[in-house]
Design a protein around this motif. Structure first.
Motif, PDB file in Angstrom:
ATOM      1  N   THR A 123       0.848  -1.193   0.000  1.00  0.00           N
ATOM      2  CA  THR A 123       0.000   0.000   0.000  1.00  0.00           C
ATOM      3  C   THR A 123       0.889   1.251   0.000  1.00  0.00           C
ATOM      4  O   THR A 123       1.880   1.299   0.730  1.00  0.00           O
ATOM      5  CB  THR A 123      -0.916  -0.005   1.246  1.00  0.00           C
ATOM      6  N   VAL A 124       0.544   2.218  -0.831  1.00  0.00           N
ATOM      7  CA  VAL A 124       1.387   3.410  -0.971  1.00  0.00           C
ATOM      8  C   VAL A 124       0.524   4.661  -0.828  1.00  0.00           C
ATOM      9  O   VAL A 124      -0.577   4.733  -1.389  1.00  0.00           O
ATOM     10  CB  VAL A 124       2.101   3.426  -2.344  1.00  0.00           C
ATOM     11  N   ILE A 125       1.024   5.630  -0.066  1.00  0.00           N
ATOM     12  CA  ILE A 125       0.374   6.937   0.051  1.00  0.00           C
ATOM     13  C   ILE A 125       1.329   7.996  -0.484  1.00  0.00           C
ATOM     14  O   ILE A 125       2.493   8.045  -0.085  1.00  0.00           O
ATOM     15  CB  ILE A 125       0.005   7.248   1.515  1.00  0.00           C
ATOM     16  N   LEU A 126       0.843   8.805  -1.415  1.00  0.00           N
ATOM     17  CA  LEU A 126       1.668   9.852  -2.031  1.00  0.00           C
ATOM     18  C   LEU A 126       1.183  11.197  -1.536  1.00  0.00           C
ATOM     19  O   LEU A 126       0.034  11.576  -1.784  1.00  0.00           O
ATOM     20  CB  LEU A 126       1.537   9.774  -3.547  1.00  0.00           C
ATOM     21  N   ASP A 127       2.046  11.915  -0.848  1.00  0.00           N
ATOM     22  CA  ASP A 127       1.688  13.190  -0.240  1.00  0.00           C
ATOM     23  C   ASP A 127       2.491  14.284  -0.951  1.00  0.00           C
ATOM     24  O   ASP A 127       3.673  14.459  -0.698  1.00  0.00           O
ATOM     25  CB  ASP A 127       2.046  13.101   1.257  1.00  0.00           C
ATOM     26  N   GLU A 128       1.840  14.975  -1.888  1.00  0.00           N
ATOM     27  CA  GLU A 128       2.492  16.039  -2.679  1.00  0.00           C
ATOM     28  C   GLU A 128       3.747  15.562  -3.404  1.00  0.00           C
ATOM     29  O   GLU A 128       4.783  16.226  -3.406  1.00  0.00           O
ATOM     30  CB  GLU A 128       2.831  17.252  -1.798  1.00  0.00           C
ATOM     31  N   CYS A 129       3.662  14.377  -4.032  1.00  0.00           N
ATOM     32  CA  CYS A 129       4.798  13.821  -4.786  1.00  0.00           C
ATOM     33  C   CYS A 129       4.639  14.090  -6.278  1.00  0.00           C
ATOM     34  O   CYS A 129       3.571  14.494  -6.727  1.00  0.00           O
ATOM     35  CB  CYS A 129       4.859  12.308  -4.579  1.00  0.00           C
ATOM     36  N   ALA A 130       5.705  13.806  -7.036  1.00  0.00           N
ATOM     37  CA  ALA A 130       5.591  13.772  -8.492  1.00  0.00           C
ATOM     38  C   ALA A 130       4.527  12.731  -8.854  1.00  0.00           C
ATOM     39  O   ALA A 130       4.320  11.762  -8.130  1.00  0.00           O
ATOM     40  CB  ALA A 130       6.925  13.408  -9.123  1.00  0.00           C
ATOM     41  N   ASP A 131       3.831  12.951  -9.957  1.00  0.00           N
ATOM     42  CA  ASP A 131       2.738  12.065 -10.381  1.00  0.00           C
ATOM     43  C   ASP A 131       3.269  10.665 -10.702  1.00  0.00           C
ATOM     44  O   ASP A 131       4.184  10.514 -11.502  1.00  0.00           O
ATOM     45  CB  ASP A 131       2.075  12.666 -11.626  1.00  0.00           C
ATOM     46  N   ILE A 132       2.678   9.636 -10.089  1.00  0.00           N
ATOM     47  CA  ILE A 132       3.145   8.266 -10.384  1.00  0.00           C
ATOM     48  C   ILE A 132       2.772   7.828 -11.794  1.00  0.00           C
ATOM     49  O   ILE A 132       3.292   6.844 -12.287  1.00  0.00           O
ATOM     50  CB  ILE A 132       2.596   7.208  -9.401  1.00  0.00           C
ATOM     51  N   TYR A 133       1.873   8.545 -12.445  1.00  0.00           N
ATOM     52  CA  TYR A 133       1.513   8.187 -13.809  1.00  0.00           C
ATOM     53  C   TYR A 133       2.334   8.957 -14.841  1.00  0.00           C
ATOM     54  O   TYR A 133       2.112   8.857 -16.037  1.00  0.00           O
ATOM     55  CB  TYR A 133       0.010   8.367 -14.027  1.00  0.00           C
ATOM     56  N   ASN A 134       3.294   9.724 -14.358  1.00  0.00           N
ATOM     57  CA  ASN A 134       4.334  10.322 -15.198  1.00  0.00           C
ATOM     58  C   ASN A 134       5.076   9.173 -15.898  1.00  0.00           C
ATOM     59  O   ASN A 134       5.439   8.191 -15.251  1.00  0.00           O
ATOM     60  CB  ASN A 134       5.264  11.090 -14.234  1.00  0.00           C
ATOM     61  N   PRO A 135       5.288   9.271 -17.221  1.00  0.00           N
ATOM     62  CA  PRO A 135       5.912   8.151 -17.952  1.00  0.00           C
ATOM     63  C   PRO A 135       7.242   7.683 -17.342  1.00  0.00           C
ATOM     64  O   PRO A 135       7.557   6.494 -17.372  1.00  0.00           O
ATOM     65  CB  PRO A 135       6.123   8.727 -19.353  1.00  0.00           C
ATOM     66  N   LYS A 136       8.002   8.608 -16.757  1.00  0.00           N
ATOM     67  CA  LYS A 136       9.292   8.214 -16.163  1.00  0.00           C
ATOM     68  C   LYS A 136       9.109   7.328 -14.938  1.00  0.00           C
ATOM     69  O   LYS A 136       9.904   6.432 -14.697  1.00  0.00           O
ATOM     70  CB  LYS A 136      10.079   9.467 -15.740  1.00  0.00           C
ATOM     71  N   VAL A 137       8.082   7.620 -14.140  1.00  0.00           N
ATOM     72  CA  VAL A 137       7.815   6.775 -12.971  1.00  0.00           C
ATOM     73  C   VAL A 137       7.329   5.409 -13.433  1.00  0.00           C
ATOM     74  O   VAL A 137       7.796   4.379 -12.954  1.00  0.00           O
ATOM     75  CB  VAL A 137       6.766   7.422 -12.032  1.00  0.00           C
ATOM     76  N   VAL A 138       6.401   5.420 -14.393  1.00  0.00           N
ATOM     77  CA  VAL A 138       5.849   4.158 -14.895  1.00  0.00           C
ATOM     78  C   VAL A 138       6.980   3.270 -15.404  1.00  0.00           C
ATOM     79  O   VAL A 138       7.060   2.081 -15.086  1.00  0.00           O
ATOM     80  CB  VAL A 138       4.820   4.416 -16.017  1.00  0.00           C
ATOM     81  N   ARG A 139       7.918   3.885 -16.157  1.00  0.00           N
ATOM     82  CA  ARG A 139       9.044   3.155 -16.732  1.00  0.00           C
ATOM     83  C   ARG A 139       9.925   2.558 -15.629  1.00  0.00           C
ATOM     84  O   ARG A 139      10.220   1.372 -15.641  1.00  0.00           O
ATOM     85  CB  ARG A 139       9.865   4.140 -17.579  1.00  0.00           C
ATOM     86  N   SER A 140      10.308   3.396 -14.657  1.00  0.00           N
ATOM     87  CA  SER A 140      11.280   2.908 -13.673  1.00  0.00           C
ATOM     88  C   SER A 140      10.637   2.019 -12.616  1.00  0.00           C
ATOM     89  O   SER A 140      11.329   1.292 -11.919  1.00  0.00           O
ATOM     90  CB  SER A 140      12.058   4.062 -13.030  1.00  0.00           C
ATOM     91  N   SER A 141       9.318   2.027 -12.533  1.00  0.00           N
ATOM     92  CA  SER A 141       8.657   1.141 -11.554  1.00  0.00           C
ATOM     93  C   SER A 141       8.572  -0.284 -12.085  1.00  0.00           C
ATOM     94  O   SER A 141       8.267  -1.206 -11.337  1.00  0.00           O
ATOM     95  CB  SER A 141       7.257   1.642 -11.230  1.00  0.00           C
ATOM     96  N   GLU A 142       8.815  -0.468 -13.379  1.00  0.00           N
ATOM     97  CA  GLU A 142       8.824  -1.801 -13.999  1.00  0.00           C
ATOM     98  C   GLU A 142       7.565  -2.618 -13.678  1.00  0.00           C
ATOM     99  O   GLU A 142       7.644  -3.804 -13.334  1.00  0.00           O
ATOM    100  CB  GLU A 142      10.059  -2.577 -13.547  1.00  0.00           C
ATOM    101  N   GLY A 143       6.423  -1.994 -13.784  1.00  0.00           N
ATOM    102  CA  GLY A 143       5.163  -2.732 -13.632  1.00  0.00           C
ATOM    103  C   GLY A 143       4.634  -2.788 -12.209  1.00  0.00           C
ATOM    104  O   GLY A 143       3.521  -3.249 -11.976  1.00  0.00           O
ATOM    105  N   ALA A 144       5.425  -2.333 -11.238  1.00  0.00           N
ATOM    106  CA  ALA A 144       4.989  -2.355  -9.830  1.00  0.00           C
ATOM    107  C   ALA A 144       3.660  -1.629  -9.668  1.00  0.00           C
ATOM    108  O   ALA A 144       2.820  -2.004  -8.849  1.00  0.00           O
ATOM    109  CB  ALA A 144       6.046  -1.712  -8.935  1.00  0.00           C
ATOM    110  N   ILE A 145       3.473  -0.617 -10.490  1.00  0.00           N
ATOM    111  CA  ILE A 145       2.285   0.226 -10.433  1.00  0.00           C
ATOM    112  C   ILE A 145       0.976  -0.578 -10.550  1.00  0.00           C
ATOM    113  O   ILE A 145      -0.061  -0.187 -10.044  1.00  0.00           O
ATOM    114  CB  ILE A 145       2.443   1.300 -11.546  1.00  0.00           C
ATOM    115  N   PHE A 146       1.055  -1.746 -11.191  1.00  0.00           N
ATOM    116  CA  PHE A 146      -0.146  -2.586 -11.352  1.00  0.00           C
ATOM    117  C   PHE A 146      -0.416  -3.478 -10.139  1.00  0.00           C
ATOM    118  O   PHE A 146      -1.424  -4.167 -10.094  1.00  0.00           O
ATOM    119  CB  PHE A 146      -0.029  -3.464 -12.599  1.00  0.00           C
ATOM    120  N   HIS A 147       0.503  -3.498  -9.185  1.00  0.00           N
ATOM    121  CA  HIS A 147       0.374  -4.442  -8.071  1.00  0.00           C
ATOM    122  C   HIS A 147       0.239  -3.765  -6.721  1.00  0.00           C
ATOM    123  O   HIS A 147       0.315  -4.425  -5.697  1.00  0.00           O
ATOM    124  CB  HIS A 147       1.589  -5.371  -8.046  1.00  0.00           C
TER     125      HIS A 147
END
Lengths: 233, 233
Positions: A123-147
């Protein structure tokens, strides 16, 4: 084959790439490459695929020119394939929560999301962070975003629900002194790259921890956070 | 103030930025920003400073236009100051060695150099890696580059000298099983982002270790290496 940047579909892709507000409004984002597209399909969140060539596997892929793709992504997408994917808001809340306070570097956030999966922080809480749906985050998360479950919740509320709040600072107690028995339900709080966790959060944590280290002032937050998650896994 | 890209000094800077061969030939490289320049001065390795404005602190700084600086660096250098610095070859060899086998991502290498200082790995061997004097590595290492011994030595030689060789793989023994008494003199070997450590190295290590983890295939090598160094510190 679409070759014009004035095509409406292409305009939509560009906006999804560059514009957080538009991603929020449409509740959509973009992933690049076969692995992430397959993750999106598994998660039933695929909307549409754009590829520079016909794909056996993805019959509905819309074909676009390579030049146009590189204009949209403003980077090299070695596999020449991207997809539009649905965001998902979760209300599921796990026992190990990663709380990110004002992290700004997309690469750091992506690294932390990838590590959180590895070490059972679901479980992740983002408090005033860069957008996790920013392509750079999506890329470097290597699919973690779906789990992961991305939720909104305040630290005081989590404390009331029985979570043990662990802050991370440069001058806290050594992580070696931690009593792991207190950590059945926990929140690990990581702070901004330059400034750390905000003061008012440090004041309400149950403990503030430091990784003992030599010489340099601090580790990269992606590294420090991953070491904490490894130890708390 | 220098404003022309045809100035010989500027041509030299551009080559130092972009060209590994030229950096090797001249045994020079470039750092950006006040912190790294101060590190270079402390280490008596400063050659010359280029700044977009007069600097109280650095009277010999050569003034160049902001436009020219951004052309040279091809990025944003927020502090508007760079310096040419001498490389240094060391023959000092410590008890904890980080051995990087074909790492290609400058950010990963920089992160690992930064972590190695934190966890007392003071000697680094680069085996077919991206150049550590690449501006991206210098930037992400945050000055670690001035505090490490970069040496050349083969794994069989190190084994003969009594070093315990630790490989890192996806299917090795759990790092939890490690006998730390064997690790007074050790080499930690990390492998390429996609392919890991080459097979012939895996065959001559004393042990191959894995970080126990959930679901995903692997951690980012900067993170995994930092966790290993933390545990072996």
């Amino acid at each position: 084959m679409i070759t014009s940047k004035d095509n409406n579909k292409i305009k939509e892709l560009v906006k999804l790439y560059k514009n957080k507000k538009y991603r929020d409004e449409k509740s959509l984002f973009i992933v690049e490459g076969y692995n992430l597209i397959d993750e999106a399909i598994k998660a039933s969140r695929l909307v549409s695929i754009y590829s520079i060539k016909e794909e056996e596997k993805y019959k509905d892929a819309i074909i676009i020119s390579e030049e146009l793709l590189s204009k949209i992504t403003n980077t090299i997408t070695p596999e020449g394939i991207i997809a539009v994917v649905k965001k998902e808001n979760s209300s599921k809340i796990g026992n190990k929560i990663l709380y990110l306070d004002r992290l700004q570097d997309p690469g750091n956030i992506g690294t932390l999301l990838r590590s959180s999966i590895a070490f059972n922080f679901d479980t992740v809480i983002l408090d005033e962070c860069a957008d996790i749906y920013n392509p750079k985050v999506v890329r470097s998360s290597e699919g973690a975003i779906f789990h992961l479950n991305f939720i909104k919740e305040s630290l005081p509320n989590l404390k009331n629900k029985g979570y043990y709040l662990i802050g991370t600072t440069l001058n806290g107690d050594s992580v070696n002194t931690l009593n792991y028995n207190l950590c059945k339900k926990l929140v690990l709080i990581l702070g901004n790259e330059g400034n750390g966790i905000r003061k008012e959060y440090q004041d309400i944590t149950d403990i503030n921890l430091t990784i003992p280290m030599n010489k340099i002032e601090s580790l990269n937050v992606g590294v420090a956070g991953s070491i904490f998650m490894y130890l708390l896994k």
